[in-house]
Write an enzyme that holds these catalytic residues in place. Structure first.
Site, PDB file in Angstrom:
ATOM      1  N   GLY A  37       0.843  -1.187   0.000  1.00 36.30           N
ATOM      2  CA  GLY A  37       0.000   0.000   0.000  1.00 36.30           C
ATOM      3  C   GLY A  37       0.879   1.237   0.000  1.00 36.30           C
ATOM      4  N   ASN A  39       2.159   5.066   1.155  1.00 33.26           N
ATOM      5  CA  ASN A  39       2.360   5.635   2.483  1.00 33.26           C
ATOM      6  C   ASN A  39       1.067   6.260   2.989  1.00 33.26           C
ATOM      7  OD1 ASN A  39       5.000   4.896   2.624  1.00 33.26           O
ATOM      8  ND2 ASN A  39       5.792   6.852   1.849  1.00 33.26           N
ATOM      9  N   GLY A  40       0.809   6.059   4.288  1.00 34.46           N
ATOM     10  CA  GLY A  40      -0.353   6.695   4.897  1.00 34.46           C
ATOM     11  C   GLY A  40      -1.664   5.984   4.631  1.00 34.46           C
ATOM     12  N   GLY A  42      -2.394   2.949   5.918  1.00 33.01           N
ATOM     13  CA  GLY A  42      -2.804   2.170   7.090  1.00 33.01           C
ATOM     14  C   GLY A  42      -2.075   0.854   7.272  1.00 33.01           C
ATOM     15  N   LYS A  43      -0.947   0.674   6.551  1.00 32.52           N
ATOM     16  CA  LYS A  43      -0.205  -0.587   6.709  1.00 32.52           C
ATOM     17  C   LYS A  43       0.387  -0.711   8.117  1.00 32.52           C
ATOM     18  CE  LYS A  43       2.242   0.874   3.569  1.00 32.52           C
ATOM     19  NZ  LYS A  43       3.397   1.329   2.876  1.00 32.52           N
ATOM     20  N   GLU A 162       8.376  -2.192   6.909  1.00 33.67           N
ATOM     21  CA  GLU A 162       9.363  -1.577   6.009  1.00 33.67           C
ATOM     22  C   GLU A 162      10.696  -2.308   6.097  1.00 33.67           C
ATOM     23  OE1 GLU A 162       8.462   0.261   3.782  1.00 33.67           O
ATOM     24  OE2 GLU A 162       6.719   1.421   4.452  1.00 33.67           O
TER      25      GLU A 162
END
Lengths: 236, 287
Positions: A37, A39-40, A42-43, A162
Site C-alpha cells: 500500500g 504511504n499513509g 494504514g499498513k 518496512e
C-alpha cells in the site's frame, strides 16, 4: 492448514482521524504474507493494531485461536510474536551484543530455535560491530540487528515493517536472503514493503490496503492476474 | 590546616559524598529511566532514618533495625509506584511536582505525628563504635569508614547490575525507548516498579546508615534533597556515573568549605554548581 492469525473488522483511530475502516484478513501458519500500500494508507497501523500498540476501537485479533485484542503489547509478544518496527527501534545506550543479549529468551514452549551464535552466523557483519552502540550502525546493519534481536525471542510470527526501506541494493539483497531463510525455518511472517517483485516471489499471500481498507487479498497467481490494478494502487 | 586535620576532613568529605551518591543515584535513576522527578525522594531518606531509630529502640539491635527498615522502605517504594506514580507516566512534569510535593507533606506530617518534633538520635552500634588511629594524634571513627565502605559496595553493585546484567540492559533500554522494550515482550510496568523501589530503597538506606551520625529532625529530608539536586545537576541528569563523581566533589567541597571558609560554606556547593554549569551546561556527564 490452521490460521495463526485472524484479523476481523479492525477500526482504528488516532485521535480524531479514522485510519482503519474494518480491516480483515487471515494468515495461515507457516506462510509469508505481504502487506502493500502507499504511504499513509494504514499498513503500519494495521500492524500496530495487531500488536496492541495502536489498539483498535472495534474489531478483533485472534492469534492461535485465542482472542488477544485486549492484551497489553508485551503479553502478546510473550506468546511468540516478534516485531521489527519501521525505524528499527535501536537503543542508543546498548551495544550490539547487549541488544541481542537483552532480547534473547526461550519461546512459550521453552524452545530455542535461534541462538546468539546462529544470529551472528546469519548476519556476519554484526560480528565486527558487537561493541558498537545500536545507533552507531549503518541503516542496513541496524535492520540486521533489529531482525536478529527479533529472532532471538524465538517467534512463531514475525512482523517486519518496512523491511528494506532506504537500504542500499546489496544490503537489501542480503536482508531478503535472510527473510527467505526465516521462511524456510517455518516461522510465519508478515512483511510490509514496496518491492512487489521480491514479495511476489517470496510470499504466499498478498494484502493490499488502500485508505484503511483491504482492497486485495490473494495469492501470487491472483496478484499477477491483477497486476495492473495493484501497480496503479501503489503508484504515487 | 595541618596534615592530620586535612586528612580527617578529606575522609569526612568522601564519606559525606558517598552518602550523597547513595541518595542522588536513586533520584537520577528514577528520572533517567522513568522520566519521573520524585521530589519526595528526600522524604524517603528521612523515613529511613526515623525507621532506624524506631526499630533500634524497639529491638535493641541496629542490625535488625537495618534489615526491617530496609524491607519496609522497599515495600513503601512498591506501594507508591503501584498506586500513585503509575498515574503520572502519561502526564507532564507539573503533575509530578504536585503529587510528589504532596507526598512530602504526608511524610512530614506522619513523622511529626509519630515521632514528634524534638531531635532524636541513634547510638552507633557497639561493634562499629571504636576508632582507628590514623596518625599519632588523629583517630577516625570506624562507623564513618563503615558507611563509606557500604556506599562503595552499593555503588559497585549498581555499576555491575546496570552494566553487566540483563535487568540492567533492560533498564538502560527503557531509558532509550520504552515502547521498544515492551515490543520485545518485557513487562515495562514491572520494570518501572522495580526501578522505583530500588530508588526509594537507596534513599532510605542512606537515612538508615546516617541515623547514628546525624540528629533526626523534621525537615532533614528536604535539606538533603536540595544537596542531591545539586549533585544530579552537576553530574548530568540521569547519569549514575555523573552522580558518583559529582557527589564526591560536592561532599569534599562542602566539607572543606565549612572548615576553611565558614562564612560562605552554606553557599559553596551552589557556587560550585554555577561554575560547573558555566563550563558544562549539561553537567559533567551528559546522559
Amino acid at each position: 492448514m490452521q490460521n495463526i492469525l485472524e484479523v476481523h473488522g479492525l477500526q482504528t483511530l488516532y485521535g480524531e482521524s479514522h485510519i482503519l475502516h474494518g480491516v480483515s484478513f487471515d494468515i495461515k501458519a507457516g506462510e509469508t504474507v505481504s502487506i502493500m500500500g502507499r504511504n499513509g494508507m494504514g499498513k503500519s497501523t494495521t500492524l500496530k493494531s495487531i500488536l496492541g500498540i495502536a489498539p483498535p476501537r472495534s474489531g478483533s485479533v485472534i492469534y492461535k485461536g485465542e482472542d488477544i485484542t485486549r492484551l497489553p503489547t508485551w503479553k502478546r509478544m510473550r506468546q511468540d510474536i516478534a516485531y521489527v518496527p519501521e525505524g528499527r527501534g535501536m537503543f542508543h545506550n546498548l551495544t550490539v551484543k547487549e541488544h541481542l543479549q537483552m532480547a534473547a529468551r526461550k519461546n512459550s514452549r521453552g524452545e530455542t530455535n535461534w541462538t546468539y551464535d546462529q544470529v551472528l552466523e546469519v548476519f556476519p557483519r554484526l560480528t565486527e560491530r558487537l561493541t558498537n552502540k545500536g545507533t552507531q550502525l549503518s541503516g542496513g546493519e541496524q535492520q540486521m540487528l533489529a531482525i536478529g534481536r527479533a529472532l532471538l525471542t524465538n517467534p512463531d510470527l514475525l512482523i517486519l515493517d518496512e523491511a528494506t526501506e532506504g537500504l542500499a541494493p546489496l544490503i537489501r539483497k542480503e536482508i531478503w536472503q535472510v527473510i527467505r531463510q526465516i521462511k524456510d525455518s517455518g516461522v510465519s511472517t508478515i512483511i510490509v514493503d514496496k518491492n512487489i517483485k521480491v514479495l511476489n516471489e517470496l510470499c504466499e499471500q498478498h494484502i493490499l490496503i488502500v485508505k484503511g481498507k483491504v482492497v486485495f487479498n490473494g495469492d501470487s497467481e491472483t496478484l499477477n492476474e491483477n497486476k495492473e490494478f495493484i501497480e496503479q494502487s501503489l503508484a504515487v | 590546616m595541618d596534615t592530620s586535620l586535612f586528612l580527617v576532613q578529606l575522609l569526612n568529605g568522601v564519606q559525606y559524598g558517598l552518602l550523597l551518591f547513595l541518595i542522588a543515584s536513586g533520584l537520577t535513576l528514577v528520572f533517567g529511566v522513568m522520566g519521573i522527578l520524585n521530589l519526595a525522594h528526600g522524604s524517603m531518606y528521612m523515613i529511613g532514618a526515623y525507621l532506624a531509630y524506631y526499630f533500634t529502640t524497639l529491638t535493641d539491635s541496629f542490625l535488625l533495625a537495618f534489615i526491617i527498615s530496609g524491607t519496609i522502605a522497599l515495600v513503601i517504594g512498591i506501594i507508591i509506584e503501584r498506586f500513585l506514580i503509575i498515574h503520572l507516566y502519561k502526564r507532564d512534569h507539573l503533575d509530578q511536582v504536585l503529587l510528589t510535593v504532596g507526598l512530602i507533606f504526608i511524610f512530614n506530617a506522619t513523622q511529626s505525628y509519630v515521632w514528634g518534633n524534638d531531635p532524636l538520635g541513634v547510638e552507633v552500634p557497639e561493634l562499629l563504635s571504636g576508632s582507628i588511629r590514623l596518625t599519632d594524634i588523629v583517630e577516625y571513627p570506624v562507623y564513618r569508614l563503615f558507611i563509606s565502605l557500604l556506599c562503595l559496595v552499593v555503588a559497585a553493585s549498581m555499576y555491575f547490575t546496570i552494566n553487566k546484567t540483563r535487568l540492567g540492559m533492560m533498564i538502560r533500554a527503557g531509558e532509550s525507548d520504552r515502547a521498544m522494550v515492551e515490543n520485545l515482550g518485557v513487562d515495562i510496568s514491572k520494570l518501572f516498579t522495580i526501578v522505583f523501589a530500588i530508588g526509594v530503597f537507596l534513599a532510605s538506606l542512606a537515612g538508615i546508615v546516617s541515623a547514628p551520625i546525624v540528629s533526626l529532625v523534621p525537615g532533614m529530608g528536604e535539606h538533603v534533597l536540595i544537596s542531591c539536586f545539586v549533585v544530579v545537576v552537576i553530574g548530568g541528569l540521569g547519569s549514575i556515573k555523573g552522580a558518583f563523581v559529582a557527589a564526591l566533589i560536592v561532599g569534599i567541597v562542602d566539607t572543606y568549605a565549612s572548615v576553611l571558609l565558614p562564612q560562605i560554606s552554606s553557599m559553596s556547593i551552589y557556587l560550585l554548581m554555577a561554575l560547573i554549569l558555566l563550563v558544562k551546561p549539561q553537567g559533567l556527564f551528559k546522559n
